[in-house]
Design an enzyme around this catalytic site. Sequence first.
Site, PDB file in Angstrom:
ATOM      1  N   MET A 160       1.852  -9.938 -36.824  1.00 31.54           N
ATOM      2  CA  MET A 160       1.728 -11.388 -37.051  1.00 31.54           C
ATOM      3  C   MET A 160       2.841 -11.854 -37.986  1.00 31.54           C
ATOM      4  SD  MET A 160      -2.220 -12.408 -36.772  1.00 31.54           S
ATOM      5  CE  MET A 160      -2.734 -12.049 -38.422  1.00 31.54           C
ATOM      6  N   GLY A 161       3.883 -11.041 -38.154  1.00 29.86           N
ATOM      7  CA  GLY A 161       5.048 -11.467 -38.914  1.00 29.86           C
ATOM      8  C   GLY A 161       4.873 -11.361 -40.414  1.00 29.86           C
TER       9      GLY A 161
ATOM     10  N   GLN B 110       7.008  -3.534 -45.733  1.00 30.79           N
ATOM     11  CA  GLN B 110       7.288  -2.102 -45.515  1.00 30.79           C
ATOM     12  C   GLN B 110       6.221  -1.427 -44.648  1.00 30.79           C
ATOM     13  OE1 GLN B 110       9.957  -0.262 -46.258  1.00 30.79           O
ATOM     14  NE2 GLN B 110      10.998  -1.999 -47.203  1.00 30.79           N
TER      15      GLN B 110
ATOM     16  N   HIS C 157       4.726  -2.808 -41.972  1.00 35.84           N
ATOM     17  CA  HIS C 157       5.193  -3.045 -40.600  1.00 35.84           C
ATOM     18  C   HIS C 157       6.416  -2.183 -40.297  1.00 35.84           C
ATOM     19  CE1 HIS C 157       3.403  -7.172 -41.559  1.00 35.84           C
ATOM     20  NE2 HIS C 157       2.691  -6.773 -40.529  1.00 35.84           N
TER      21      HIS C 157
ATOM     22  N   ASP D 205      -5.876  -1.192 -40.607  1.00 35.98           N
ATOM     23  CA  ASP D 205      -6.912  -1.933 -39.882  1.00 35.98           C
ATOM     24  C   ASP D 205      -7.672  -0.923 -39.018  1.00 35.98           C
ATOM     25  OD1 ASP D 205      -6.125  -4.897 -40.472  1.00 35.98           O
ATOM     26  OD2 ASP D 205      -4.270  -3.871 -40.026  1.00 35.98           O
TER      27      ASP D 205
ATOM     28  N   GLN E 115      -9.953  -2.130 -36.126  1.00 34.10           N
ATOM     29  CA  GLN E 115      -9.084  -2.711 -35.096  1.00 34.10           C
ATOM     30  C   GLN E 115      -8.468  -1.607 -34.247  1.00 34.10           C
ATOM     31  OE1 GLN E 115      -6.170  -5.928 -35.987  1.00 34.10           O
ATOM     32  NE2 GLN E 115      -4.602  -4.366 -35.831  1.00 34.10           N
TER      33      GLN E 115
ATOM     34  N   SER F 143       0.126  -5.799 -47.438  1.00 27.72           N
ATOM     35  CA  SER F 143      -0.465  -6.742 -46.497  1.00 27.72           C
ATOM     36  C   SER F 143       0.296  -8.054 -46.620  1.00 27.72           C
ATOM     37  CB  SER F 143      -1.939  -6.962 -46.856  1.00 27.72           C
ATOM     38  OG  SER F 143      -2.413  -8.156 -46.261  1.00 27.72           O
TER      39      SER F 143
END
Length: 274
Positions: free
Chosen positions: A27-28, A32, A34, A147, A150, A182
């Site tokens: 979600m952009g 780090q 990501h 997550d 998820q 996050s």
Amino acid sequence: MIIARTIEELQEAKKSLTGSIGFVPTMGALHQGHLSLIRRARDENTHLIVSVFVNPTQFLEGEDLEAYPRKDDADIKICTLAGVDILFMPSIDVMYEKDELCIGAPAVRGYVLEGEKRPGHFDGMLQVVMKLLNLSGATHAYFGKKDAQQLALIMQMVKNYFMDVNIVPCDIVRDEKGLALSSRNVYLKDDEVERALALSQSLKKATHMILAKEFNVERIKKEMLSILSQTDKVEYVAIVNRDFQAIEEIEIGNTIILVAAWVGKPRLIDNLWI
Ligand code: AMP
């Protein structure tokens, strides 16, 4: 790097790809955490697609959809430097039409913990991940253990719908003090950052207890809750097996400890895989 904003642009960019396709949906407001997924996907595949899309259907009424951090320019730079081949940045209209067919989270696993606190969240998440996996044509898709639920539900969707993609779970990335990275950490004010450490500290305490052969779930939870009292509100502390069922004793190799708590504006989650 090709930036694709429509389905047609994405399909055109994908035409030249041969070999494995690694895919990292986000979600952009990339950090780090990501980047660790992106680097791994880069290393393990011939081609790399990243998506940046703040998915409205996974936000509940009253959640932070409007305020969710958006940093498109920075994200484009980060992806260029990380060697991404295609960055998919669709608008809501590109991704959704009115009166869509929906898939739903499973009745039990999808409605405990996060699913209980955020009913409907996982339906929207699965809906967009299904779309993105189909669009990307990924052979390998990378998701963070941060997550945890998820990740488990995406693996179940891929299994239940016989989807031809390998889901690759990736370790949680933390800052030097232990706070799980996050995009929502930007909401934390200076004094709140210290209190937010209670989440990872409570998990550290659980690790120490387990290393000292304390396997009783209630006793571990009690110690964790005492540390988590530094937060503004604890939503849950759960110790479950990897099927997200409650357990009474820690099962080494088959346990996840999860916490969710509010500190100032953000609701934070963290977990530990035992
Ligand atoms: P998001 O942009 O929050 O939807 O996250 C996109 C992907 O990055 C998801 O698979 C997350 O689990 C993963 N991710 C987010 N934060 C972290 C982190 N601190 N460590 C590892 N993976 C993460």
